[in-house]
Design an enzyme around this catalytic site. Structure first.
Site, PDB file in Angstrom:
ATOM      1  N   HIS A 114      -0.082  -2.695   8.782  1.00 61.30           N
ATOM      2  CA  HIS A 114       1.321  -3.102   8.788  1.00 61.30           C
ATOM      3  C   HIS A 114       2.067  -2.632  10.035  1.00 61.30           C
ATOM      4  O   HIS A 114       1.590  -1.812  10.810  1.00 61.30           O
ATOM      5  CB  HIS A 114       2.047  -2.601   7.536  1.00 61.30           C
ATOM      6  CG  HIS A 114       1.675  -3.338   6.289  1.00 61.30           C
ATOM      7  ND1 HIS A 114       2.229  -4.544   5.934  1.00 61.30           N
ATOM      8  CD2 HIS A 114       0.787  -3.031   5.311  1.00 61.30           C
ATOM      9  CE1 HIS A 114       1.704  -4.947   4.792  1.00 61.30           C
ATOM     10  NE2 HIS A 114       0.820  -4.052   4.393  1.00 61.30           N
ATOM     11  N   HIS A 166       0.841  -1.196   0.000  1.00 57.19           N
ATOM     12  CA  HIS A 166       0.000   0.000   0.000  1.00 57.19           C
ATOM     13  C   HIS A 166       0.879   1.250   0.000  1.00 57.19           C
ATOM     14  O   HIS A 166       0.674   2.175  -0.787  1.00 57.19           O
ATOM     15  CB  HIS A 166      -0.906   0.008   1.233  1.00 57.19           C
ATOM     16  CG  HIS A 166      -2.143  -0.814   1.087  1.00 57.19           C
ATOM     17  ND1 HIS A 166      -2.111  -2.190   1.076  1.00 57.19           N
ATOM     18  CD2 HIS A 166      -3.445  -0.455   0.967  1.00 57.19           C
ATOM     19  CE1 HIS A 166      -3.350  -2.644   0.934  1.00 57.19           C
ATOM     20  NE2 HIS A 166      -4.168  -1.614   0.864  1.00 57.19           N
TER      21      HIS A 166
END
EC number: 3.6.1.-
Length: 324
Positions: free
Chosen positions: A286, A202
């Site tokens: 994350h 991302h």
């Protein structure tokens, strides 16, 4: 006495600091905010083939408090997961409607050659950025670089391996599955892609996309803006007759056209939403190291393609600079 020609207007290299600042701000918010308590999401959902990270094992709670912490939020599903489609559409609109690259007015041969060179170099820069995104997150002679790195650092398809291991002698070898599975196939099969260093696709995709569009849009808009305020590359030197062909953009009425305005709105809309989703990724998705790994890869590519050519003539002659 003639003065040196001014440098073309463009984003300064320091503008890239917005990306580490965004990740730092998001990381601090995730630590300090009582609502930002990331946990593992045990649900398994099919992964879009155009998802920005095939190795994306998102750190989400099963019932996230914030709307943007949900994998199925509308911006993640219809913007981030097909982010390169939006990036491509915005870039193409810039090429089609910016007078820097196209014009319906009669042109001399030198003007046509200049526009063709600019267009070709812009497409080359887009292609280079796309290659970095594609090899990192989609395919690299098999699994993408992010997937390969994840497996190399100890990652595997945990739940699927456990289930297959309980199948008995007639089942498949768990070791084979560990080797063959990518994040996409693992999650589709109901497994959990965990255990390794999962570089944030991302972050990588959003930084590449927003930087690409920002540099190209500023480069395409700079000649018109300079002309509006009476500043041109000819300032400080005697204008030659041949300069009429070398800088045709400044005198074109198309710079304020309806189509160009909406093309720029699309570009900056994608950039703005891309930055917002980068900020949301910094908060909810994350680990700290995984996000900064994705940022490092992206900024290395952006610096090489958009900043380094300012210093290396040999590289600038090949890929050019936006607006030049």
């Amino acid at each position: 006495m003639a003065a040196a020609t001014s440098r073309p207007a463009s984003l300064p290299a320091v503008a890239l600091l917005v990306y580490p600042a965004t990740l730092l701000l998001g990381s601090l918010f995730s630590i300090l905010s009582p609502t930002a308590r990331p946990g593992r999401d045990s649900s398994a959902q099919p992964v879009s083939p155009l998802a920005p990270s095939l190795a994306s094992d998102l750190h989400l709670s099963e019932n996230p408090v914030n709307y943007f912490a949900r994998k199925n939020n509308v911006f993640n599903v219809y913007f981030v997961k097909i982010g390169w489609l939006w990036t491509t559409a915005a870039f193409v609109s810039l090429l089609v409607f910016s007078p820097l690259y196209s014009s319906s007015r009669p042109q001399s041969s030198s003007q046509q050659e200049t526009r063709f060179r600019r267009t070709l170099q812009a497409v080359l820069r887009y292609t280079l950025v796309t290659i970095v995104w594609y090899l990192s997150t989609q395919w690299f002679f098999g699994p993408a670089i992010i997937d390969r790195g994840f497996v190399a650092t100890g990652g595997k398809c945990e739940r699927a391996l456990q289930e297959v291991g309980n199948m008995g002698p007639g089942g498949s070898n768990p070791t084979d599955l560990e080797t063959l599975f990518t994040a996409a196939t693992c999650k589709t099969a109901g497994g959990a892609w965990r255990g390794g260093h999962d570089i944030s696709g991302h972050v990588l995709m959003l930084v590449l996309a927003t930087a690409l569009l920002s540099f190209e849009a500023v480069g395409a808009s700079a000649p018109a803006l300079l002309a509006r305020f009476g500043v041109t590359a000819d300032t400080g030197r005697e204008r030659k007759a041949s300069d009429a062909d070398s800088n045709p953009i400044l005198e074109s009425p198309e710079t304020s056209s309806f189509a160009r305005t909406w093309a720029l709105r699309l570009v900056w809309g994608v950039v703005g939403l891309g930055w917002w989703m980068l900020f949301m990724t910094a908060i909810w998705f994350h680990t700290w190291l995984e996000k900064w790994s994705g940022l490092t890869i992206a900024l290395t590519a952006v610096y090489t393609i958009y900043i380094l050519p300012r210093r290396l003539d040999s590289l600038r002659d090949v890929i050019g600079l936006p607006g030049v």
